[in-house]
Write an enzyme that holds these catalytic residues in place. Structure first.
Site, PDB file in Angstrom:
ATOM      1  N   HIS A  25       0.827  -1.207   0.000  1.00 22.90           N
ATOM      2  CA  HIS A  25       0.000   0.000   0.000  1.00 22.90           C
ATOM      3  C   HIS A  25       0.860   1.255   0.000  1.00 22.90           C
ATOM      4  O   HIS A  25       2.081   1.212   0.133  1.00 22.90           O
ATOM      5  CB  HIS A  25      -0.957  -0.011   1.197  1.00 22.90           C
ATOM      6  CG  HIS A  25      -0.289   0.013   2.534  1.00 22.90           C
ATOM      7  ND1 HIS A  25       0.102   1.166   3.160  1.00 22.90           N
ATOM      8  CD2 HIS A  25       0.036  -1.002   3.388  1.00 22.90           C
ATOM      9  CE1 HIS A  25       0.634   0.870   4.329  1.00 22.90           C
ATOM     10  NE2 HIS A  25       0.616  -0.439   4.488  1.00 22.90           N
ATOM     11  N   CYS A  81       2.530  -3.234   6.294  1.00 21.60           N
ATOM     12  CA  CYS A  81       3.065  -4.413   5.607  1.00 21.60           C
ATOM     13  C   CYS A  81       4.214  -3.968   4.719  1.00 21.60           C
ATOM     14  O   CYS A  81       5.331  -3.848   5.180  1.00 21.60           O
ATOM     15  CB  CYS A  81       1.954  -5.082   4.802  1.00 21.60           C
ATOM     16  SG  CYS A  81       0.578  -5.671   5.818  1.00 21.60           S
TER      17      CYS A  81
END
Length: 232
Positions: free
Chosen positions: A180, A196
């Site tokens: 992201h 992440c």
């Protein structure tokens, strides 16, 4: 003759010499010199045609090794669209061909060090909502307003998923692992306390434009212990 008075005087001088530094040995701390980076490519400028404005990456904030660039493919033969992530090098590769790849700099959070293997790029979202996992809410109850039950966090500035999120599944099950946007340029190449795989918004938009639905996403094993806990 060495009288008692002379002996005491000599001893005092010797003691004084033992407790002082010669002038030449005194050093002044040197301030670290900030690295000087070349001007950024134009594609790191501001983006104004998105639903929310994306500011330009600040000059001098991004080392060239983390710039988006086309490179030789170091990973051998994979179908176009394969994504390979090396968490320890903080680099993500989008395979274009047997010979060429697009390399991006990333920052790595808890899941980036704790998870490895092969996943499927199931889908992606533009300006996604952030639905905070229950496990994170248990640790940080202040995020409860953004739970799935409460509809998550609205997209836009302040949403930690940024301009795009790519969702990874294994055997039809969501891994909760995301690639992201919304990375800060200063954090690229570093382990961060949450997230992440984070990318600059400019880069994650470019990656999503190239992405191939159903492609393999290969996360290489990390040799570094993460010591991190939050995931989103």
């Amino acid at each position: 003759m060495l009288t008692r008075r002379k002996f005491i005087a000599l001893g005092a001088v010797s003691g004084l010499a033992a407790c002082t530094q010669p002038e030449a040995a005194i050093t002044t701390p040197v301030e670290p010199v900030a690295p000087v980076y070349p001007p950024l490519p134009e594609f790191y400028g501001a983006i104004t045609d998105e639903p929310f404005p994306i500011p330009a990456v600040e000059e001098g904030s991004l080392a060239p090794e983390y710039w988006r660039q086309e490179v030789d493919n170091p990973w051998g033969k994979h179908p176009r669209g394969t994504i390979i992530i090396n968490p320890d090098a903080a680099q993500l590769y989008f395979i274009e061909s047997d010979d060429r790849a697009i390399r991006y700099g990333v920052s790595v959070g808890a899941a980036g060090f704790d998870w490895q293997g092969k996943a499927r790029l199931q889908f992606w979202r533009e300006w996604p909502r952030w639905n905070v996992p229950e496990a994170m809410i248990e640790r940080q109850p202040e995020y409860e307003p953004y739970s799935v039950a409460n509809g998550g966090m609205d997209p836009g500035p302040g949403n930690p998923l940024g301009a795009r999120a790519l969702y990874l599944f294994q055997n039809g099950v969501d891994t909760l692992y995301r690639i992201h946007g919304d990375a800060d340029p200063w954090e690229l190449g570093k382990a961060v306390s949450s997230g992440c795989i984070r990318m600059l918004n400019q880069d994650v938009i470019d990656l999503q434009d190239r992405a191939v639905h159903g492609a393999d996403v290969i996360v290489l094993p990390s040799m570094k212990p993460s010591g991190l806990t939050e995931i989103y």
